[in-house]
Structure formats: C-alpha cells, structure tokens
Design an enzyme around this catalytic site. Structure first.
Site, short mmCIF file in Angstrom:
data_model
loop_
_atom_site.label_atom_id
_atom_site.label_comp_id
_atom_site.label_asym_id
_atom_site.label_seq_id
_atom_site.Cartn_x
_atom_site.Cartn_y
_atom_site.Cartn_z
N HIS A 346 113.41 28.73 -107.37
CA HIS A 346 113.59 29.00 -105.94
C HIS A 346 115.04 28.93 -105.48
O HIS A 346 115.29 29.01 -104.27
CB HIS A 346 112.79 28.01 -105.10
N LYS A 534 115.68 27.42 -89.36
CA LYS A 534 115.58 27.16 -90.80
C LYS A 534 116.30 25.84 -91.09
O LYS A 534 117.01 25.34 -90.22
CB LYS A 534 116.20 28.29 -91.62
N ARG A 535 116.16 25.30 -92.29
CA ARG A 535 116.91 24.09 -92.63
C ARG A 535 118.41 24.33 -92.41
O ARG A 535 118.89 25.45 -92.55
CB ARG A 535 116.70 23.72 -94.11
N LYS A 540 123.35 28.94 -95.21
CA LYS A 540 122.54 29.67 -94.22
C LYS A 540 123.36 30.06 -92.99
O LYS A 540 122.91 30.81 -92.14
CB LYS A 540 121.32 28.84 -93.81
N THR A 642 111.63 33.14 -95.99
CA THR A 642 110.27 33.53 -95.59
C THR A 642 110.17 33.56 -94.06
O THR A 642 109.32 34.26 -93.52
CB THR A 642 109.21 32.56 -96.16
N LYS A 646 108.15 36.07 -91.31
CA LYS A 646 107.32 35.62 -90.17
C LYS A 646 107.81 36.26 -88.87
O LYS A 646 107.01 36.71 -88.04
CB LYS A 646 107.39 34.08 -90.05
C1 26V Z 1 118.16 22.38 -102.15
C2 26V Z 1 119.45 21.95 -102.05
C3 26V Z 1 119.74 20.58 -102.40
C4 26V Z 1 121.20 20.34 -102.56
C5 26V Z 1 122.00 20.99 -101.47
C6 26V Z 1 121.84 22.46 -101.50
C7 26V Z 1 120.42 22.85 -101.62
C8 26V Z 1 120.06 24.12 -101.31
C9 26V Z 1 118.77 24.52 -101.40
C10 26V Z 1 117.81 23.65 -101.83
C11 26V Z 1 116.42 24.09 -101.87
C12 26V Z 1 115.97 24.46 -103.21
C13 26V Z 1 114.58 24.98 -103.28
C14 26V Z 1 114.12 25.75 -102.08
O1 26V Z 1 113.59 25.20 -101.14
N1 26V Z 1 114.28 27.05 -102.12
C15 26V Z 1 113.80 27.95 -101.07
O2 26V Z 1 112.55 28.46 -101.51
C16 26V Z 1 111.98 29.38 -100.58
C17 26V Z 1 110.62 29.78 -101.12
O3 26V Z 1 110.77 30.48 -102.30
C18 26V Z 1 112.90 30.58 -100.41
O4 26V Z 1 112.34 31.45 -99.47
C19 26V Z 1 114.28 30.12 -99.95
O5 26V Z 1 115.16 31.22 -99.91
C20 26V Z 1 114.81 29.05 -100.89
O6 26V Z 1 116.02 28.50 -100.41
#
Ligand code: 26V
Length: 803
Positions: A346, A534-535, A540, A642, A646
């Site tokens: 992801h 979003k987060r 982002k 996602t 939506k």
């Molecule tokens: C985690 C972290 C932790 C360290 C700081 C930077 C960072 C950036 C992103 C994440 C999230 C990793 C996994 C995640 O949630 N990915 C998301 O998954 C969604 C479903 O597939 C996708 O739509 C998003 O684009 C993706 O960021």
C-alpha cells in the site's frame, strides 16, 4: 422477522422495555439504539448461522483477509439497508416519534484504523458479502481506536477514544474458540524418529479471545464474519507477578497504533502483529481440519491475504504449524505456504516500509525467528544461483540484512501474488521500488486498483442522490455499479442537471447547519465547497492548499476589485501524535483561517473550516456536500487514494495531480471531467534520482511564491517566526522534498480555472454528473471480483439456507 412496521413497533417496544428496564417515556436515544441494535443482530443471526453452515459443508475455497486495521465506522444503517429493512424500521420508529438519524448518532464509530488502508479493508468486507464470496476478515479488537482529535487554540490535542464504553452491540464473544499465543521463552531441538523437531519452552502465553461481527451482504442472505481478537491473561500464567502479567497482556490489544514515522522498534506493535497472525492461523487451521481437509491440499482450499506487511508473520507462522505440528518437511511446508499467501503493498514511501531489528524480534518470537532465518538463507541461496557473484543485489534483496528483518522482502518471497493498489503504483513497484524482485519473480506482480463500496458511499451516505439515480436509470446500479454509466445519457439534460444541483445544494445546507451547531461558524452554502479530507502527511500536501489560500488572500489585499467566486475550504485531517511537521500544518491552517475571518473583505469570499475529529461518519456528511475534491499529493507518492473515488461518486470534481488512482479517474472522465495539474510521477522520480530541483530558485524567482513563504515567518501571522519556521525551512533550506513550490503556479492556475467553470452552471453540473456516471468502475465490487478471480480463485457460495 419484522416484515411490516406494526410488527416491528411491537417487537421494538417490548425489547426496549426489557433491555432498559424503563417505561417507553423514560427511555433515551441510547436505549433506543441499543434495543434496535440487538434486534437487528438477532435478525441477522439465522442467516449468519446458515452462511457459516453453508461454508462448512461446501468444498469451496475460503479466503481469509488479515488486516491490522478495519475502519468500519458506524454499521447500523448499513445493516438496515443491506438486510432490506431500512424503510420498515425508519417508518416504524418515526411512528413512535423517534428519528432514525437521532438513533444513528448514538452509535460510536468503530475507528479501528488510521485511514485508507483500514477503510479499504472495511469496504472489502461489504463487497465480499454482497458478492456472496466466502471471505472472512481477521483483525484486532482494540479497546481504543484511533485517538479523538480536539483542536485547542489551533493545536491538535489527542484524547483516548472509547468506542466500547457502552458495549458493542454487533459483536459476539466466543469463549470456546479462544486460543493461546506463545511469546518469549526458548527453543530446544531434538532428534526424534530420524527427524529434527523443535519445542518452544518456557513461553509466556497470552489468550486470544475472538469477537465475531456479522457482515451482511446486500439483500442476498449471505452473512460473513469479521473476527476481531482480544488479548487476555491466560488462565495459566507461569509463576510470576500476576497483576503485572495481566497488565502486560491486556496492553497488546489496548491501542491502535497511529501510522507514525517514529514507531519503529516498538515491541508492542510486533506483539500485536504476531498475536493477530497466530490467533487467526489457529482458527483457520481448525476450521480447515474440521472440514476434514487433508493438510497437503491446504493451498487448494484456503487463501490467506495479507493487507500490507503488518500480518506478514503469517508466512513463518504457517511454516511453523506445518512443520512442527503436521510434521511436514521444509520443502512441503514451503510449497503449501507460498501457494497460500498473497500480499498487497500500500505504499512505496521508504519510511513506511516495515523493518524489525533482530535484537527485538529474536527473543520475543524465538521459533518464528529461526524460521525467518532459514527462509532468508534459502532465499539468498536461490538468488546466488540466479545471480552468481552479484553480492550487491543479494544484499539489497535479502530478508535479513544489517541485523534488520525487512518485512516486505519476506512478504514477496513467501507469497504467490504481490499486488499494488492502482496502475501507476504497481508500475512504480515493478520498475523502481521492487524492481529487483520483479526481475526475479515477474509472475507474482499484478495490479488491483482499489475501490470503495458504493452501498455505503452512495446509497447510504447520499440517499437523495441515490433516489435521483434510481428514478432515472432504475436501481440495478446497486447490484451492478457499472450501470451508473447510463447516467451519461443525461449529461445534456437541463432538467436532470437542475435536480442534481438541488440535491448538492441541500446537502451543502445540511453541512452548513452542522458546522453552525458544532463549531458556531456560519458558512455560506452558495459558495464553492472545496474539500481536502485525508490523513495529514507531508506528501498529501495540505500545505500546498493552505499556501494557495494565503496567495488568494494576498490577491484580494492587493486588488480590491479582484473577482473571486466565494469558496469554503473544508479540511479534515488527523496527524499522528508524533508527527511534528504534520501538527505544524494543522496549526498553520487554523492560524490562516483566523486571520482571514478577521478581514471583512477577504472573509466575504474565503472561509476555512477545519472539521474536528475527522472520521468515517464525518466523511459521510462532508462528501455529499463537496463540489471540489482535493487530490493533490506529490505525483508518485499516493499509492491509490480512495477518498478521490468517494468524492467522485458523489459528484465532486477532482483538482488533482497525476498520482495514484487519479490517473484512472482521468482516464474514465477525460480531460473535461477533471482538473489536472503539476509534475508527473516520472518527472518527480527523475528529479529525485538525478537532482535538478532547487526550491530556492522558485522561492527567489517567483514573487508571489516568495511572498507567501515569507509570510510564514515575517510577522504576517501571529507567532509565525516561532511557529512556522520549520515549515519555512523545509521549503527553502530543505529543498522542498514534496515539490510544493514547484507545483504552486500550476495549482493556482488550475484552481482559477475550476472557479471559472463552476460559474458556468450547466458545464459544471455536466462535469459533476460525468464523475458520478463513471464512478462505477471504482466500486470495490469490481476490485473484489478481480481479487476473487485473478488471485484467490474463489467463487460465490449462495446461501441456499437463507430465510
Ligand atoms: C504510513 C506512514 C508511516 C510513516 C510516515 C509516512 C507514512 C506514509 C504512509 C503510511 C501509510 C502506509 C499504508 C497506507 O495506509 N497506505 C494507503 O493505502 C490506501 C489503500 O490502499 C491507499 O489508497 C493510499 O494511497 C495509501 O497511502
């Protein structure tokens, strides 16, 4: 059970009195919610039992979706819709003077996830059941989901969240299915009957208790199960301080971890991961054996999907079970394991890729560590045979290197399928981030573009729009979302577009009312609602949005005749508690909002709303009210997104970069259906590889950019110099890692264009409708159909026993 509303009312009143111990007049909305919740769960029970029975007796392959997050939100109304009892219940309650909406308010959001990854898992559960696929979710029952966000003086403050405080009506605790999970201890090996065997001694056991949550398919009698595990002290703690042991044990499922850049090395997180995997695999093996399976055929009957690398220990754990319990050879066990496990990636952000230091891992999971070591050794040997002498490559690809275990490498080596979540993302994985692995295992890599359940994000969240659609094209789109495409026949139908406009307007007014009630801010429902939800992450680029708002403010200051169609910029975002930079951006948004709200001219056309505590249920209110969808990540960084889907499905038009699934949205709606700007992924990656971007040049050479960047620290904003220096530094001295300044001019231009088109009403409405019409592809029914066919090899199992 309640086929008409009088029957429902009688049953409801009786249940209400029995449960609350009060007369009807004394009862409150929470009593009503609890009574209805229990009734609905009972209503589901027979179909649930029958679905399980159907799965037990069928020879069909089953899939288990392991995920450390399931972001369900509220489930009451979705259940009513899927069970086909929404109207009966709503009308029955209304006869009793109880608005269903008031009752829905009482349900807490199950916030067992951070964002996209967790919500995707929840959407997948809905699609699995609605497609009658034998798919079961396995997750963790955190006692506290993602923190509750409060904004105090513009700063984010985190409070613990208490979704379980009144009990959880949807779950069923199954004591008899509890399993024991071993941690710590040591491994002894013995030579027995000509083979080496291993025993895990002196382990400390934790009991995993399953809580099952039913997931009802859409009007089809199928009820699947989401099993959430909770950690409790084992009844047999081995001679130690009982209270301390109990505390440490329960801590395993106490909190959901935020997706924090700094959580590396947290042993509790590793415990959570093994806890989920080990408990789920125990249950999976038990169910398989009960279905009289022969262990050698396991991979033909069971598929285990790991949602990102968090559950990757399913690979060594399955190996352990097959070798230590079923006495299979390493080769036999590996053959089964690597045909059973499939993995979704992801993110390509290196800081988000999981690694565990050996010194933490080995003592906690001694037997699992031995197996990971063996997997690594054999894997490196294979690499050596394929690339003799290429030490560099082998070191890059090894599962264990520099005393770190690389979870993504383990996932790829031990699974038969590796998928990305949008075309662009999968290409980047194949050609760049995981290129070594793609060269070695080209056949494992595939794409599954994400999707969202249109039953929650359209049917439930936007009943007004759903009715308009059904009146126009019939209601088959609920079963076959591709049918939404038939709306393209109305793109030039003035009367239809008028109705679409009215519905959007109504939802904007509703949202404005909510903001007034919750935040005492009056927003103009005739302004453009420009939504960025979003987060909060640097990639982002909420920062790009707020800097652009500052730029608009400057234009208004400079030229009082500057014509700008009024806009309400709506933000919703949580920052990880330890993510300092993200928190600074939240403070910046609030500071700018405050500044603008004090300017009598600017506030006439710019308003900024930061919605506190963004979560699934709030998204359901914001999205139907959105005109513009901000999807402005640095190209190549957002795996899919996602929220973009939506918002599109609810008629918002995207302002976005060519990133993640935006690219596919663009392919569906065409140039006239979306506002694209900024660097492409290729350009960003080239800059990152070859250099050539110097943010200082953009800062020094573009007057309006320099002005907003300076305004961060020059006293324009109160306390700016202390507060926002880190942001200033990241942009100028830090060379702007996310290309905010590089994309600024292009963003400003496209935003201006969006504002112009918005004023050409029919053109805008037609654009909006086009987005709805082509959103069917982004239903998770399509995504899950592809997983089922192309990865899992599972087929629908109708519930013939359904009532
Ligand atoms: C985690 C972290 C932790 C360290 C700081 C930077 C960072 C950036 C992103 C994440 C999230 C990793 C996994 C995640 O949630 N990915 C998301 O998954 C969604 C479903 O597939 C996708 O739509 C998003 O684009 C993706 O960021």
């Amino acid at each position: 059970m309640f086929s008409d509303r009088d029957e429902f009312k009688l049953a409801f009143l009786k249940r209400l009195e029995m449960m609350s111990g009060k007369g009807f007049q004394e009862t409150n909305p929470n009593d009503h919610f609890m009574a209805l919740g229990h009734m609905v769960r009972e209503h589901i029970s027979m179909d649930w039992i029958n679905s399980n029975e159907q799965y037990r007796i069928s020879k069909n392959k089953q899939v288990y979706y392991l995920s450390i997050e399931f972001l369900l939100g509220k489930v009451l109304v979705q259940n009513l819709l899927n069970l086909g009892i929404y109207d009966v219940v709503k009308e029955g309650l209304s006869d009793l003077g109880i608005p269903l909406e008031e009752l829905e308010e009482m349900e807490p959001d199950a916030g067992l996830g951070n964002g996209g990854l967790g919500r995707l898992a929840a959407c997948f559960m809905d699609s699995l059941a609605s497609l009658q696929l034998p798919g079961h979710g396995c997750g963790i029952r955190y006692r506290h989901g993602l923190f509750e966000q409060k904004i105090v003086d513009g700063y984010q403050v985190e409070l613990p969240e208490h979704w379980l405080k009144n009990g959880h009506v949807w779950e069923v605790r199954k004591n008899d299915l509890a399993v024991e999970i071993p941690f710590w201890g040591r491994v002894e090996s013995h030579f027995r009957d000509g083979r080496l065997t291993f025993s895990h001694l002196d382990a400390e056991y934790v009991t995993a208790i399953p809580y099952d949550v039913p997931v009802a398919g859409y009007k089809n009698g199928t009820v699947n199960t989401l099993r959430l595990w909770s950690a409790e002290a084992s009844p047999y703690p081995a001679g130690r301080d009982i209270l301390k042991y109990k505390r440490e044990t329960e801590a395993i499922t106490e909190f959901l971890y935020p997706d924090d850049a700094h959580d590396e090395g947290k042993i509790l997180r590793l415990k959570q991961q093994y806890f989920l995997v080990s408990a789920s695999l125990s249950a999976i093996i038990k169910q398989y054996i009960d279905r009289k399976g022969v262990i050698n055929d396991f991979a033909d009957h069971v598929c285990i999907h790991i949602n990102d690398t968090h559950p990757v220990l399913a690979i060594p754990e399955l190996m352990r079970i097959l070798i230590d319990r079923f006495s299979l050879s390493w080769e036999e066990a590996w053959d089964i394991t690597s045909k059973t496990i499939c993995y979704t990636n992801h993110t390509t952000l290196s800081e988000a890729l999981e690694k565990w230091p050996v010194h933490l891992f080995k003592p906690l999971l001694p037997r699992i560590f031995m197996i990971v070591e063996e997997i690594n050794e054999r894997f490196c040997k294979e690499l050596w045979e394929a690339y003799p002498g290429d030490w560099e490559r082998i070191e890059r690809m090894a599962i264990i290197s520099h005393s770190q275990i690389k979870m993504a490498h383990l996932a790829i080596a031990g699974s038969f399928s590796v998928n990305g979540v949008a075309h662009l993302h999968t290409e980047i994985l194949k050609e760049r981030e995981m290129n070594d692995f793609h060269q070695f295992y080209p056949f494992k890599f595939n794409n599954k573009t994400n999707g969202i359940t249109h039953r929650r994000w359209l049917l439930k969240a936007n009943p007004e729009l759903s009715s308009l659609i059904s009146n126009a094209i019939g209601d088959q789109w609920i079963h076959h979302p591709d049918e939404l495409e038939r709306l393209s026949g109305f793109l030039n139908d003035g009367a239809f577009l008028q109705q679409l406009d009215m519905i959007k307007q109504k939802r904007k007014e509703q949202f404005a009312k909510r903001i007034w009630e919750k935040q005492q801010i009056a927003i103009d429902p005739t302004s453009i609602f420009d939504v960025h939800i979003k987060r909060l992450h640097a990639y982002k680029r909420q920062l790009l949005n707020i800097l652009h708002i500052m730029h608009l403010y400057n234009r208004i200051q400079d030229d009082r005749s500057f014509k700008f169609y009024p806009r309400t910029f709506i933000f919703g975002a949580k920052a990880s508690p330890g993510y300092y930079y993200a928190k600074k951006i939240i403070k910046l948004i609030h500071t700018v909002a405050d500044k603008i709200s004090r300017d009598p001219v600017a506030r006439e056309c710019i308003q900024i709303i930061f919605t506190e505590n963004y979560r699934v249920s709030l998204a359901e209110e914001i999205i139907p009210a959105a005109d513009i969808s901000e999807q402005i990540s640095t190209a190549s960084k957002e795996a899919s997104g996602t929220g973009n889907m939506k918002l599109m499905m609810n008629g918002a038009v995207t302002v976005g970069t060519m990133d993640g699934a935006n690219v596919e949205i663009y392919e569906k709606v065409g140039t006239n259906g979306i506002f694209i700007f900024g660097l492409t992924a290729e350009e960003v990656l080239r800059y990152q590889q070859q250099g050539g971007y110097h943010s200082a040049e953009y800062y020094h050479h573009h007057e309006e950019i320099k002005r907003v960047v300076d305004q961060l620290v020059d006293g324009f904003l109160p306390d700016g110099a202390e507060e926002f220096l880190p942001i200033f530094d990241s942009l100028v001295d830090g060379n702007d890692q996310y290309f905010v300044l590089r994309d600024f001019a292009s963003y400003a231009a496209i935003q201006e264009k969006a504002g112009e088109v918005y004023q050409k009403r029919d053109e805008w409405l037609s654009m909006s409708l086009k987005n709805i019409a082509y959103s069917g592809y982004f239903s998770s029914d399509r995504t899950i159909g592809q997983y089922a066919e192309e990865i899992w090899g599972i087929h629908p199992v109708p519930n013939f026993l359904a009532k």
